[in-house]
Design an enzyme around this catalytic site. Structure first.
Site, PDB file in Angstrom:
ATOM      1  N   GLU A 174       0.836  -1.197   0.000  1.00 40.81           N
ATOM      2  CA  GLU A 174       0.000   0.000   0.000  1.00 40.81           C
ATOM      3  C   GLU A 174       0.879   1.258   0.000  1.00 40.81           C
ATOM      4  O   GLU A 174       1.879   1.324   0.715  1.00 40.81           O
ATOM      5  CB  GLU A 174      -0.872  -0.038   1.255  1.00 40.81           C
ATOM      6  CG  GLU A 174      -1.794   1.131   1.475  1.00 40.81           C
ATOM      7  CD  GLU A 174      -2.595   0.992   2.774  1.00 40.81           C
ATOM      8  OE1 GLU A 174      -3.500   1.804   2.998  1.00 40.81           O
ATOM      9  OE2 GLU A 174      -2.301   0.058   3.569  1.00 40.81           O
TER      10      GLU A 174
ATOM     11  N   LYS B 125      -9.467   2.297  -2.145  1.00 39.69           N
ATOM     12  CA  LYS B 125      -9.726   1.725  -0.826  1.00 39.69           C
ATOM     13  C   LYS B 125     -11.089   2.163  -0.303  1.00 39.69           C
ATOM     14  O   LYS B 125     -11.385   3.362  -0.217  1.00 39.69           O
ATOM     15  CB  LYS B 125      -8.612   2.149   0.138  1.00 39.69           C
ATOM     16  CG  LYS B 125      -8.653   1.455   1.497  1.00 39.69           C
ATOM     17  CD  LYS B 125      -7.407   1.844   2.301  1.00 39.69           C
ATOM     18  CE  LYS B 125      -7.347   1.101   3.626  1.00 39.69           C
ATOM     19  NZ  LYS B 125      -6.101   1.429   4.366  1.00 39.69           N
TER      20      LYS B 125
ATOM     21  N   CYS C 176      -5.535  -3.293   2.607  1.00 41.26           N
ATOM     22  CA  CYS C 176      -5.346  -3.256   4.057  1.00 41.26           C
ATOM     23  C   CYS C 176      -6.646  -3.425   4.844  1.00 41.26           C
ATOM     24  O   CYS C 176      -7.193  -4.518   4.920  1.00 41.26           O
ATOM     25  CB  CYS C 176      -4.613  -1.970   4.436  1.00 41.26           C
ATOM     26  SG  CYS C 176      -3.826  -2.025   6.072  1.00 41.26           S
TER      27      CYS C 176
END
Length: 350
Positions: free
Chosen positions: A108, A179, A212
């Site tokens: 990331e 995300k 994540c």
């Protein structure tokens, strides 16, 4: 790698079954089932060892038919050092390509670093996709080596920023994921993702993405599975979780194993290592089979490294039939809850 005058090379185990008995050679098994061979200095100096090494022990990075070599590239980006970070990522890409990897996952925000000091700093490090310099350099590497690359990047879209992952193939840019679930101070800099959980069809398989904290939500993996993904690639920056005992595996590793099993998906997560502005990161990159069991990793907590696994991505679909009666996606009770969890996503799993 080298140890003074000794040169070490990795070769396929089948190539050197008798290597330990060869004069002038030293062999050591590493954790990935490959042999590392080193020339003893006397033989290297005499030239005889070099002849044996060069002629008898050929490097074998071939992959069996039907398999794809997936690699997670665990690295340590430095906040604000974009040029150095991208250069480091390209070195790891070269190394993974030399190992025969075809699908590569990077962490990331691996080009910018993660712990921004201000919104202004985040803006200064973000760039457009696909026309920004980082994506162009990754695309050049993908084209040069025939790779598919998933990598985390700070995306700028006009005056909005997104914590994004880009998918690039040998022919260039394929798609972007933003995300969906922002963690902690990411909420100060980024907008929540607005692209859903797209699945991209490629010659090597159907590729989905998450980043994540998305992995803490079962819906993220379930929507990827329902949209037809064979593998979910996860650029990540995992941090220690409150209550985590010293030496325990990352909580994310457990969540990944459960998600892979309960959706019959491969999952490949590339984490970062190091400490950035007092924030430690967990490392422990992992590749998990559709069975829920790891096939590579977890990687180190502290070192940059590459983990690889050869997988048949089609097995993710075949493996959903657990027995004569049960198929994990078919058995869902859509009379009790919406089949697509309310998402405007086309079905792709059947």
């Amino acid at each position: 790698m080298t140890f003074g005058p000794i040169t070490v090379q990795y070769v396929n185990i089948a190539t050197i079954a008798v290597a330990p008995r060869l004069a002038g050679l030293q062999a050591k098994m590493d954790i990935k089932g490959m042999w590392a061979l080193a020339l003893f200095p006397p033989f290297a100096e005499a030239g005889r060892g070099l002849f044996l090494f060069g002629v008898m022990l050929m490097v074998d990075t071939s992959v069996a038919p039907g398999l794809v070599r997936v690699a997670c590239l665990q690295m340590e980006p430095r906040i604000g050092a974009k040029e150095a970070n991208v250069a480091a990522s390209l070195e790891l890409i070269e190394e993974a390509a030399a190992k025969g990897a075809k699908l590569l996952v990077l962490p990331e925000l691996c080009n910018s670093g993660y712990v921004f000091a201000s919104r202004a700093e985040a803006f200064s490090l973000a760039e457009p996709i696909p026309d920004g310099p980082t994506t162009r350099q990754w695309a050049a590497a993908a084209a040069a080596h025939g790779l598919y690359i998933v990598a985390g990047i700070a995306e700028r879209d006009d005056e909005r920023l997104y914590n994004a992952a880009v998918l690039i193939g040998p022919d260039g840019y394929i798609g972007t994921f933003r995300k969906a679930h922002l963690w902690n101070e990411e909420n100060l800099y980024f907008e929540p993702g607005n692209l859903g959980f797209p699945v991209f069809h490629t010659p090597i398989g159907r590729i989905g993405m998450a980043i994540c904290y998305d992995g803490w939500f079962p819906e993220a993996y379930r929507l990827n599975a329902l949209a037809g993904a064979d593998i979910v690639c996860v650029p990540t920056n995992w941090v220690p979780i409150p209550g985590q005992a010293d030496g325990r595996e990352a909580m994310a590793n457990i969540l990944m194993m459960a998600a892979a099993h309960s959706n019959s998906l491969f999952i490949a997560a590339a984490d970062r290592v190091g400490v950035e502005r007092d924030q430690p990161f967990e490392g422990q990159s992992l590749i998990v089979s559709y069975t829920g069991w790891p096939v590579a990793g977890p990687a180190s907590r502290t070192r940059q490294e590459i983990i690889c696994a050869d997988v048949n991505l089609q097995d993710a679909r075949r493996g959903r039939n657990w027995n004569d009666f049960n198929q994990i996606l078919r058995d869902r009770r859509t009379d009790l809850y919406d089949e697509m969890l309310g998402a405007d996503t086309p079905r792709g799993w059947y």
